[in-house]
Design an enzyme around this catalytic site. Structure first.
Site, PDB file in Angstrom:
ATOM      1  N   CYS A 169      73.754  13.272 -29.839  1.00 51.45           N
ATOM      2  CA  CYS A 169      72.749  12.214 -29.849  1.00 51.45           C
ATOM      3  C   CYS A 169      71.308  12.607 -29.572  1.00 51.45           C
ATOM      4  O   CYS A 169      70.727  13.086 -30.367  1.00 51.45           O
ATOM      5  CB  CYS A 169      73.455  11.060 -29.128  1.00 51.45           C
ATOM      6  SG  CYS A 169      73.055   9.521 -29.456  1.00 51.45           S
ATOM      7  N   HIS A 220      79.708  10.824 -28.778  1.00 45.02           N
ATOM      8  CA  HIS A 220      79.767  10.996 -27.229  1.00 45.02           C
ATOM      9  C   HIS A 220      81.246  10.706 -27.080  1.00 45.02           C
ATOM     10  O   HIS A 220      82.164  10.708 -27.847  1.00 45.02           O
ATOM     11  CB  HIS A 220      78.980   9.791 -26.640  1.00 45.02           C
ATOM     12  CG  HIS A 220      77.574   9.609 -26.823  1.00 45.02           C
ATOM     13  ND1 HIS A 220      76.651  10.476 -26.029  1.00 45.02           N
ATOM     14  CD2 HIS A 220      76.783   9.021 -27.471  1.00 45.02           C
ATOM     15  CE1 HIS A 220      75.393  10.164 -26.245  1.00 45.02           C
ATOM     16  NE2 HIS A 220      75.539   9.380 -27.262  1.00 45.02           N
TER      17      HIS A 220
END
Ligand code: GLN
Length: 253
Positions: A96, A197
């Site tokens: 990310c 994630h």
């Protein structure tokens, strides 16, 4: 005797650890230990220095825009060494915000640009609304082939990322890089960039082993990784596929 230690540099653990990205390290440690290896983790904090010549693997997690801004400034000093190591095949897992930071910039809604390392030709702009939710992708190899394996997790990002590298996979459910081109993540040499994630590796043991095999090869060790009992991991993986309505018979977990 071979040195059975894999050294992982964890960049800015105090800032880039959104959604327990650190959990990825626990998985790597466990999987190495089960094969008679040790994972030695070097946390690289703001102000400390890392010698990229002595690491076998790097983890760069995700962070909020504010944290990314702090890290973006600090990262510039590593640019050359990191670039050399990546070109030599250093395995890097960048999640990310960390994935965005490997690229050229992350442009906020205000138009302000958080500079990235510019190690990869990747650009990211914050869009209106966040791309949030559970995600499943079909993993593709760097030459675009798929043997039907899936990767699952959770994404939450404002950034829309564009690049011409091989993606990590094709989006089956969720948003991926930009919510438009059905690509998720990036693969370049040893680098895996992703928006996933959750953390990523506990539910994706095949990807954990892929990264570990790359780290061992980078160290010059080509011994195969023994299979482990991943029944629990695959149950977790399949439960995300089930939540998303992706049939694991069609695409293999
Ligand atoms: N701040 C970035 C974004 O929203 C990264 C967020 C994250 O790491 N989850 O796009």
């Amino acid at each position: 005797m071979t040195d059975r230690t894999v050294t992982l540099a964890h960049l800015f653990p105090e800032l880039l650890n959104l959604y327990a990205d650190q959990g990825n390290i626990s998985v790597l440690r466990h999987r190495m230990h089960a094969r008679g290896w040790t994972l030695s983790v070097t946390p690289v904090k703001l102000g400390s220095r890392v010698d990229f010549g002595s690491v076998d693997m790097v983890l760069l997690g995700g962070g909020s825009d504010r944290e990314q801004q702090l890290v973006g400034r600090e990262l510039a000093i590593y640019r050359e060494d990191f670039a050399t190591a990546i070109e030599a095949g250093l395995p890097v897992l960048a999640v990310c915000g960390g994935y965005q930071l490997l690229g050229e910039y992350y442009e906020l809604q205000s138009g302000e640009r958080i500079p990235g390392l510019g190690l990869l030709a990747v650009t990211t702009r914050a869009g209106k609304g966040r791309l949030i939710g559970n995600i499943a992708i079909e993993w593709v190899s760097q030459n675009g082939e798929s043997d039907g394996k899936t990767i699952v997790g959770f994404e939450n990002h404002a950034g829309r990322t564009f690049h011409d590298y091989a993606p990590l996979g094709r989006v089956l459910k969720g948003h991926g890089n930009n919510g438009r081109d059905h690509h998720e993540g990036l693969q370049y040499k040893g680098v895996v960039g992703t928006y996933i994630h959750g953390p990523l590796l506990p539910k994706n043991p095949h990807l954990a082993d892929h990264l570990l095999a790359k780290a061992l090869a980078f160290k010059g060790c080509h011994e195969p990784l023994d299979a482990l009992d991943d029944a629990l991991e695959w149950r977790a993986h399949r439960s995300v596929l089930g939540m998303l309505g992706v049939k694991s018979g069609e695409i293999r977990a």
